[in-house]
Design a protein around this motif. Structure first.
Motif, PDB file in Angstrom:
ATOM      1  N   ASP A 145       0.805  -1.487   0.261  1.00 22.80           N
ATOM      2  CA  ASP A 145       0.138  -0.549   0.066  1.00 22.80           C
ATOM      3  C   ASP A 145       1.074   0.945   0.086  1.00 22.80           C
ATOM      4  OD1 ASP A 145      -2.074  -1.155  -0.636  1.00 22.80           O
ATOM      5  OD2 ASP A 145      -2.052  -1.695   2.296  1.00 22.80           O
ATOM      6  N   PHE A 146       2.040   0.616   0.554  1.00 21.47           N
ATOM      7  CA  PHE A 146       2.801   2.340   0.681  1.00 21.47           C
ATOM      8  C   PHE A 146       3.965   2.039   0.443  1.00 21.47           C
ATOM      9  CE2 PHE A 146       1.714   1.734   5.391  1.00 21.47           C
ATOM     10  CZ  PHE A 146       2.239   1.346   5.878  1.00 21.47           C
ATOM     11  N   LEU A 147       4.897   2.811   0.563  1.00 19.59           N
ATOM     12  CA  LEU A 147       6.719   2.250   0.245  1.00 19.59           C
ATOM     13  C   LEU A 147       7.795   2.782   0.800  1.00 19.59           C
ATOM     14  CD1 LEU A 147       7.499   1.891  -3.456  1.00 19.59           C
ATOM     15  CD2 LEU A 147       7.317  -0.163  -2.132  1.00 19.59           C
ATOM     16  N   GLU A 148       8.575   2.515   2.094  1.00 23.91           N
ATOM     17  CA  GLU A 148       9.505   3.366   3.355  1.00 23.91           C
ATOM     18  C   GLU A 148      10.448   2.837   2.073  1.00 23.91           C
ATOM     19  OE1 GLU A 148       8.523   2.785   7.495  1.00 23.91           O
ATOM     20  OE2 GLU A 148       7.434   0.549   6.707  1.00 23.91           O
ATOM     21  N   ILE A 149      11.072   4.234   2.832  1.00 28.69           N
ATOM     22  CA  ILE A 149      12.495   4.538   1.955  1.00 28.69           C
ATOM     23  C   ILE A 149      13.663   4.632   2.918  1.00 28.69           C
ATOM     24  CG2 ILE A 149      14.174   5.500   0.770  1.00 28.69           C
ATOM     25  CD1 ILE A 149      11.679   4.390  -0.915  1.00 28.69           C
ATOM     26  N   GLU A 150      14.382   3.934   3.085  1.00 26.41           N
ATOM     27  CA  GLU A 150      15.519   3.820   3.708  1.00 26.41           C
ATOM     28  C   GLU A 150      17.057   4.995   3.583  1.00 26.41           C
ATOM     29  OE1 GLU A 150      17.485   4.384   7.565  1.00 26.41           O
ATOM     30  OE2 GLU A 150      16.091   2.667   7.779  1.00 26.41           O
ATOM     31  N   GLU A 151      17.282   6.335   4.286  1.00 25.24           N
ATOM     32  CA  GLU A 151      18.182   6.981   4.139  1.00 25.24           C
ATOM     33  C   GLU A 151      19.162   7.629   4.627  1.00 25.24           C
ATOM     34  OE1 GLU A 151      15.911  10.750   3.420  1.00 25.24           O
ATOM     35  OE2 GLU A 151      14.313  10.203   1.129  1.00 25.24           O
ATOM     36  N   SER A 152      19.100   6.383   5.692  1.00 27.73           N
ATOM     37  CA  SER A 152      20.368   6.806   6.779  1.00 27.73           C
ATOM     38  C   SER A 152      22.103   6.775   6.007  1.00 27.73           C
ATOM     39  CB  SER A 152      20.605   6.024   7.703  1.00 27.73           C
ATOM     40  OG  SER A 152      20.862   4.536   7.106  1.00 27.73           O
ATOM     41  N   GLU A 153      22.332   5.693   4.923  1.00 27.29           N
ATOM     42  CA  GLU A 153      23.236   5.485   4.319  1.00 27.29           C
ATOM     43  C   GLU A 153      23.067   5.033   2.686  1.00 27.29           C
ATOM     44  OE1 GLU A 153      25.307   1.769   5.741  1.00 27.29           O
ATOM     45  OE2 GLU A 153      25.387   3.007   7.613  1.00 27.29           O
ATOM     46  N   GLY A 154      22.489   5.788   1.815  1.00 24.35           N
ATOM     47  CA  GLY A 154      22.101   6.363   0.692  1.00 24.35           C
ATOM     48  C   GLY A 154      20.972   6.340   0.378  1.00 24.35           C
TER      49      GLY A 154
END
Length: 503
Positions: A145-154
């Motif tokens: 239903d939705f996407l979670e993006i990890e931005e800590s290392e790239g």
């Protein structure tokens, strides 16, 4: 003794001045219509055996043969047509059920031909696919239903995605079983799927061990007869499809005549040589959505949740409600097969009178899933007489994620739709397991034809997308504002969810 009037559908007209009596037609005619009289050294035809496959006409070196429709036996009658009279005569002689092959050929409305695509002009300019990127890549399977993006290392994707099928274009070769078509054609489909970056479906006949090398482009099917279904077969496939129904014969099972069950087919299907392969109408462990849920999760459990599970049903009046239950039961892909879907063998009256057009079923299913907020929980894969790239792109706009093609693929290999697949005598070497006839299909050449077909359709789809001002097939999916109806009733427009042309 019952008198047989010998009514025939085709007449073979031979130009005796051109005929050089080379007997090519005699050797090529798998239905034994072309004959040679050694005493007279003459070549002639038994007109009652001609099925209109046109092979003799195509291969005659002197163009001495012409196949024509025979209407001379009957007075014109709009109600009792020549076909109706011949069918009544056949049943009066045999007392049996009429069989046929391929899809419904009756003059029901073809809704694709009453829909037009909208195009961009000034305010939303078109896109040139020769100079700008155009994305046809499609993913089939359950979406989050939705996407979670990890931005800590790239930037990386945090959401875990369900298994997906990745297609380079939204076209898949539909289910055609080993036995209904021969090994050479199965291999051609597998090779073409790999070359084009798509998939082919084994149908309910299992998978020949020599084709395991094409596993990454293979969808394996689990049908009511469970022919060829075992642990290794399930592990090999990139996806698993549970077949509940088929567009050419909704509500009934499958039938592969014993004449087509040779040693290799017998081994693959795990049934005795020469016995009819009869799959029951229902899957006897599925009598409710709850039963279907159990099978879906049993297959996922057996394959460690590594591949999407599809469920295939025939297009019927309550497809939308059924599809909703299928999604809630865990199906990752909904496969809908309309009443023009092809078949190797089906009762003629069932093929011609049961089911509904894929256009109406697709629209109703897509609408229902959207209204219930579960559309992204399953992809929609549709089949049933797709003839060209125009049909394909209209189906995408109507709500499909991708399209199955079967009959069109066989036509690319030479099929002339003589509808005698069930006899096992296919003149073009497609729906036959006779070694002599099967050699008429070279897998490498056949695969090249299929690859060319998909490439051509892909180029046309890109051009049409560009003309609509879109640069990705995903932007068109379910975008019914890009469609307009011509010559359709208000009811048709309402079901399809599109506006009339000019509005």
């Amino acid at each position: 003794m019952i008198f047989d009037p010998g009514y025939h559908e085709f007449s073979v007209v031979r130009d005796e001045d051109r005929c050089i009596k080379c007997r090519v037609c005699v050797r090529q005619c798998s239905f034994e219509s072309a004959c040679h009289d050694p005493e007279e050294d003459s070549v002639y035809n038994d007109q009652t055996k001609c099925v209109g496959c046109h092979r003799c006409e195509a291969l005659c070196p002197t163009n001495a043969i012409e196949i024509r429709r025979s209407q001379s036996n009957f007075k014109e009658n709009e109600n009792f047509t020549a076909d109706v009279i011949r069918n009544i005569n056949k049943q009066a002689l045999t007392g049996g059920m009429l069989l046929t092959g391929m899809g419904n050929d009756k003059p029901y409305p073809i809704y694709w031909d009453h829909m037009l695509l909208d195009a961009s002009q000034v305010t939303n300019p078109s896109i040139d696919p020769l100079r700008e990127p155009m994305e046809l890549r499609t993913f089939l399977g359950r979406k989050p239903d939705f996407l979670e993006i990890e931005e800590s290392e790239g930037v990386s994707l945090k959401t875990e995605l369900a298994p997906q099928l990745e297609l380079e274009l939204p076209i898949v070769f539909s289910a055609m079983s080993y036995g209904a078509i021969n090994y050479n054609v199965c291999e051609a489909l597998a090779m073409a799927a790999g070359a084009a970056g798509t998939y082919y479906n084994t149908g309910e006949g299992g998978l020949h061990k020599n084709l395991y090398k094409y596993a990454k482009n293979t969808i394996v099917q689990v049908a009511s007869g469970r022919f060829g279904v075992h642990r290794e077969y399930l592990d090999i496939g990139a996806a698993i499809e549970i077949k509940i129904g088929q567009g050419a014969k909704p509500g009934i099972g499958g039938h592969l005549p014993g004449e087509k069950i040779g040693e290799e087919v017998s081994s693959t299907r795990m049934i005795p040589v020469g016995t009819d392969a009869l799959s029951p109408a229902p899957q006897h462990d599925i009598y409710s959505i709850e039963d279907l849920r159990q099978l879906i999760y049993a297959l996922k459990e057996a394959t460690d949740y590594t591949k999407p599970v599809s469920v295939k049903i025939a297009a019927v009046h309550n497809s939308a409600a059924i599809a909703s239950g299928m999604v809630r039961a865990g199906a990752d892909i909904i496969a809908l097969d309309g009443f023009r879907g092809g078949t190797g063998a089906a009762p003629t009256m069932v093929r011609d009178n049961v089911g509904i057009p894929i256009e109406l079923a697709l629209a109703s299913v897509d609408t229902r899933l959207r209204e219930e907020g579960i559309r992204n929980q399953a992809s929609i894969l549709v089949a049933g007489g797709f003839r060209n790239s125009g049909d394909v792109i209209k189906a995408i706009a109507l709500g499909a994620d991708a399209i199955y093609i079967g009959t069109a693929a066989l036509v690319a290999l030479g099929c002339t739709l003589c509808q005698k697949c069930y006899t096992g005598k296919c003149g073009w070497g497609i729906t036959t397991n006779d070694p002599y006839l099967a050699r008429r299909q070279n897998p490498e050449i056949a695969a090249q034809k299929l690859t060319n077909l998909l490439r051509g359709w892909g180029l046309e789809i890109k051009e049409m997308l560009g003309g609509m001002g879109l640069n990705a097939i995903e932007s068109l999916r379910g975008n019914r504002l890009k469609l307009r109806g011509v010559g359709l009733s208000d009811t048709d427009l309402d079901i399809l969810g599109i506006l009339p042309a000019g509005k």
